[in-house]
Design an enzyme around this catalytic site. Structure first.
Site, PDB file in Angstrom:
ATOM      1  N   HIS A   1       0.838  -1.207   0.000  1.00 50.01           N
ATOM      2  CA  HIS A   1       0.000   0.000   0.000  1.00 50.01           C
ATOM      3  C   HIS A   1       0.876   1.261   0.000  1.00 50.01           C
ATOM      4  CE1 HIS A   1      -3.954  -1.996   1.117  1.00 50.01           C
ATOM      5  NE2 HIS A   1      -3.072  -2.964   1.094  1.00 50.01           N
TER       6      HIS A   1
ATOM      7  N   ASP B   1      -6.205   5.457   2.177  1.00 48.88           N
ATOM      8  CA  ASP B   1      -6.268   4.037   1.850  1.00 48.88           C
ATOM      9  C   ASP B   1      -7.645   3.459   2.181  1.00 48.88           C
ATOM     10  OD1 ASP B   1      -3.741   1.875   1.606  1.00 48.88           O
ATOM     11  OD2 ASP B   1      -5.643   1.031   2.302  1.00 48.88           O
TER      12      ASP B   1
ATOM     13  N   GLN C   1      12.764  -5.458  -6.818  1.00 51.94           N
ATOM     14  CA  GLN C   1      11.923  -6.257  -7.735  1.00 51.94           C
ATOM     15  C   GLN C   1      11.795  -5.661  -9.136  1.00 51.94           C
ATOM     16  OE1 GLN C   1       8.620  -8.626  -6.479  1.00 51.94           O
ATOM     17  NE2 GLN C   1       7.211  -7.442  -7.725  1.00 51.94           N
TER      18      GLN C   1
ATOM     19  N   SER D   1       2.801  -6.328  -7.835  1.00 52.49           N
ATOM     20  CA  SER D   1       3.699  -7.258  -8.535  1.00 52.49           C
ATOM     21  C   SER D   1       3.161  -7.570  -9.928  1.00 52.49           C
ATOM     22  CB  SER D   1       3.838  -8.564  -7.744  1.00 52.49           C
ATOM     23  OG  SER D   1       4.486  -8.306  -6.522  1.00 52.49           O
TER      24      SER D   1
ATOM     25  N   GLU E   1       3.648  -4.602 -12.163  1.00 56.17           N
ATOM     26  CA  GLU E   1       5.079  -4.408 -12.446  1.00 56.17           C
ATOM     27  C   GLU E   1       5.544  -5.432 -13.495  1.00 56.17           C
ATOM     28  OE1 GLU E   1       6.730  -4.630  -8.471  1.00 56.17           O
ATOM     29  OE2 GLU E   1       5.676  -2.799  -7.895  1.00 56.17           O
TER      30      GLU E   1
ATOM     31  N   GLU F   1      -7.237  -9.897  -2.977  1.00 55.14           N
ATOM     32  CA  GLU F   1      -7.975 -10.029  -4.244  1.00 55.14           C
ATOM     33  C   GLU F   1      -7.129 -10.770  -5.283  1.00 55.14           C
ATOM     34  OE1 GLU F   1      -5.808  -7.790  -3.806  1.00 55.14           O
ATOM     35  OE2 GLU F   1      -5.374  -6.870  -5.740  1.00 55.14           O
ATOM     36  N   GLN F   2      -6.158 -11.547  -4.794  1.00 56.63           N
ATOM     37  CA  GLN F   2      -5.189 -12.170  -5.704  1.00 56.63           C
ATOM     38  C   GLN F   2      -5.811 -13.204  -6.645  1.00 56.63           C
ATOM     39  OE1 GLN F   2      -2.444 -13.430  -2.678  1.00 56.63           O
ATOM     40  NE2 GLN F   2      -2.033 -11.323  -2.061  1.00 56.63           N
TER      41      GLN F   2
END
Ligand code: UDP
Length: 482
Positions: free
Chosen positions: A21, A122, A351, A371, A374, A390-391
């Site tokens: 976040h 947030d 990363q 991720s 990205e 929410e993956q």
């Protein structure tokens, strides 16, 4: 309060204390600051370096306001100020969320004193809308998720399609979606589907309420990535939303990219790049599950077996530095046998730099939205291994709509990993092989490269995200222009 043409708009950004976040919110604040907005970020003492370092890299400067984090009040250890430190158990994570809710009073005092023009808070702070309204400050919300996930979440909450299947493994279709997307009950948090109220359900309802009441939603995505779902969210669901991403692309220099997340990488950018520079294009698998996920040892052993059996080079990141250093759990002789072929790193890595390197050929990811985006921005196909949040929705977007990934076969939504969730090495090997040398490999790589190009263009002057940020800023200024 009104603005004269020369006055700067002041926006305060208030991210939840978790890397997934804070990092995109900082990038978002940076984008606003680059357009002449006075940006302030609220954080806590232990998270301060994440933001302070960004100010050292030549970015437009961002002010930092520090709140005291009430860890002890809820029985958390002193200094526990990041969700990543509290993910050891559900109870500890709940305590963390409770502590974060206690920041309300400090936020009110701060807003009363500094009177910014807008608050971007947030989603974990649903009460921020009310807080800001006390001082007539409009609040925008930042979830840090995709449009597709926003829409899926809403449709599941409103239509409860999971009620029409008889088992947790039976697929149900998300109603009214432009694509046929199926999910199972086991891919959604159990508590959300229960008839009775639970902490999680109450929290989701409050978040939903605050989203409907606030000024609008800022989304880290770009139009060309998920046009049907941008339209669905705005037109069908009637939400005011702006896509301004991929926000990570505001980090241009090596230093910018290396310091993301605080810059205290276990392997610094130079070592990482030196290692990658020695490898052929698309030859390395990068395995990292974000900032929160902690796998149990039997799962790590299955990953180790798969990596040893496969012939590809790898960078494997483990959250827990102690586990990475202690070799006892690894198959006997693993480090020796994989010497020169693989890097096992405990802690934090740069990363974005790894994903952008031409040697990186696949990303084994938990599908956290940062991720995922990205990887999309770097044109890298993914092995999807969703765990929680929410993956599982992001997995659907990657594999079924964008078609740039292969699922490892994770089946159950679980915030804390346990033995029944272990994915076996054969399945891991199969999914990785499918990305690296399957029938679809070239087509997947082409699609991923295409999306990379679209992501780049979206952020360029006159690109879709650039324009949406312009129109948001103009609208925010107009709000205060007499
Ligand atoms: N990240 C990183 N180095 C690491 C682990 C994570 O730079 O070793 C960054 C990653 O680039 C991303 C964020 O941390 O920006 C993780 O966010 P994501 O939404 O993917 O997952 P979460 O941590 O929220 O589960």
């Amino acid at each position: 309060m009104s603005l004269k043409p020369k006055d700067k708009l002041h926006i305060v950004f208030f991210p939840f204390m978790a890397h997934g976040h804070m990092i995109p919110m900082l990038d978002t604040a940076t984008l606003f600051a680059a357009r002449g907005i006075k940006a302030t970020i609220i954080t806590t003492p232990r998270n301060f370096p994440i933001f302070a370092r960004a100010n050292e890299t030549g970015h437009p400067s961002i002010e930092i306001e520090v709140f005291r984090f009430p860890s002890l009040e809820n029985g958390l250890p002193e200094g526990c100020e990041n969700l990543g430190q509290a993910m050891k158990s559900i109870e500890m994570a709940e305590k963390f969320i409770k502590s974060a809710a206690m920041l309300r009073q400090q936020l009110e005092q701060y807003l009363e004193k500094s009177r910014p023009h807008f608050l971007v808070a947030d989603m974990f702070f649903p009460w921020a809308t009310e807080c800001a309204a006390k001082f007539n400050i409009p609040r925008l919300i930042f979830h840090g998720i995709s449009f597709f996930a926003h829409c899926t979440k809403d449709m599941i909450m409103v239509y409860q399609p999971y009620k029409h299947v008889s088992s947790d493994e039976d697929p149900f279709v998300i109603p009214y979606f432009p694509n046929e997307i199926t999910l199972t009950r086991s891919q959604i948090p159990e508590d959300l589907m229960k008839h009775e109220q639970s902490e999680l359900k109450k929290r989701h309802e409050k978040i939903q309420e605050s989203e409907l009441q606030c000024y609008g939603v800022i989304v880290n995505s770009f139009y060309e990535l998920e046009p049907d779902y941008v339209d669905f969210f705005k037109k069908k669901l009637g939400r005011r939303a702006w896509h301004i991403g991929p926000v990570s692309s505001c980090n241009k220099s090596l230093k910018d990219k290396a310091q993301r997340g605080g810059g205290e990488a276990s392997m610094n950018e130079h070592e990482c790049l030196k290692w990658l520079n020695l490898r052929k294009p698309n030859s390395v698998i990068y395995i990292c599950f974000g900032s929160l996920a902690n796998f149990i040892v039997p799962q790590l052993q299955e990953i180790a077996k798969a990596l040893e059996a496969l012939e590809y080079d790898f960078i494997w990141v483990l959250r827990d530095d102690r586990i990475a250093k202690n070799e006892e759990w690894l198959p006997l002789g693993f480090k020796k046998r994989t010497q020169g072929k693989g890097l096992l790193i405990g802690g934090w890595v740069p990363q974005v730099l790894i994903l952008e390197h031409e040697a990186t050929g696949a990303f084994v990811t938990h599908c956290g939205w940062n991720s995922t985006l990205e990887a999309i921005s770097a044109g890298i196909p993914m092995v999807t291994w969703p765990l929680f949040a929410e993956q599982f929705y992001n997995e659907k977007l990657v594999n079924h709509i964008l078609k740039i990934g292969t699922p490892v076969g994770a089946k159950k939504w679980k915030a804390v990993h346990s033995i029944e969730d272990v994915v076996e090495h054969n399945d891991i090997e199969k999914a990785i092989k499918n990305i690296m040398e399957g029938d679809e490999t070239q087509a997947m790589r082409n699609r991923a490269k295409n999306l990379k190009e679209m992501a780049r263009k979206a952020m360029e002057e006159d690109g879709s995200s650039y324009r949406d940020l312009c129109s948001l800023i103009n609208e925010l200024r107009d709000h205060y222009t007499p």
